[in-house]
Design a protein around this motif. Structure first.
Motif, PDB file in Angstrom:
ATOM      1  N   GLU A  44       3.732   2.227   0.413  1.00 16.83           N
ATOM      2  CA  GLU A  44       3.013   2.767   1.738  1.00 16.83           C
ATOM      3  C   GLU A  44       4.120   3.007   2.490  1.00 16.83           C
ATOM      4  N   ARG A  75       3.393   9.856  -3.315  1.00 14.89           N
ATOM      5  CA  ARG A  75       2.989   8.162  -3.563  1.00 14.89           C
ATOM      6  C   ARG A  75       3.241   7.776  -5.137  1.00 14.89           C
ATOM      7  N   VAL A 116       5.866   5.969   1.705  1.00 11.57           N
ATOM      8  CA  VAL A 116       5.297   7.262   1.903  1.00 11.57           C
ATOM      9  C   VAL A 116       5.530   7.375   3.425  1.00 11.57           C
TER      10      VAL A 116
END
Length: 68
Positions: free
Chosen positions: A41, A25, A44
């Motif tokens: 996100e 991240r 990721v």
């Protein structure tokens, strides 16, 4: 140093996994400074699903057909 219990080893594995995700991240934030949290996100999650070994369950050898 005493032998670690299976629970301690599992806890350590989870901690290492969490650390790896946090590091990825952070890398994404550095390489995409204008990205929103949602975009980070998503990146990721994409990484978790496409990194080497992920499609086969992160294990060497033949994929299992037990749960197919």
């Amino acid at each position: 140093m005493p032998e670690e219990s299976p629970a301690q080893r599992l806890r350590l594995a989870f901690e290492m996994y969490d650390f790896g995700v946090r590091m990825q991240r952070a890398r994404i934030r550095r390489t995409r400074p204008g990205a929103t949290e949602a975009e980070i996100e998503e990146a990721v999650q994409d990484w978790l699903l496409s990194r080497p070994g992920a499609p086969l369950g992160d294990a060497l050898g033949r994929p299992s057909t037990r749960f197919a």
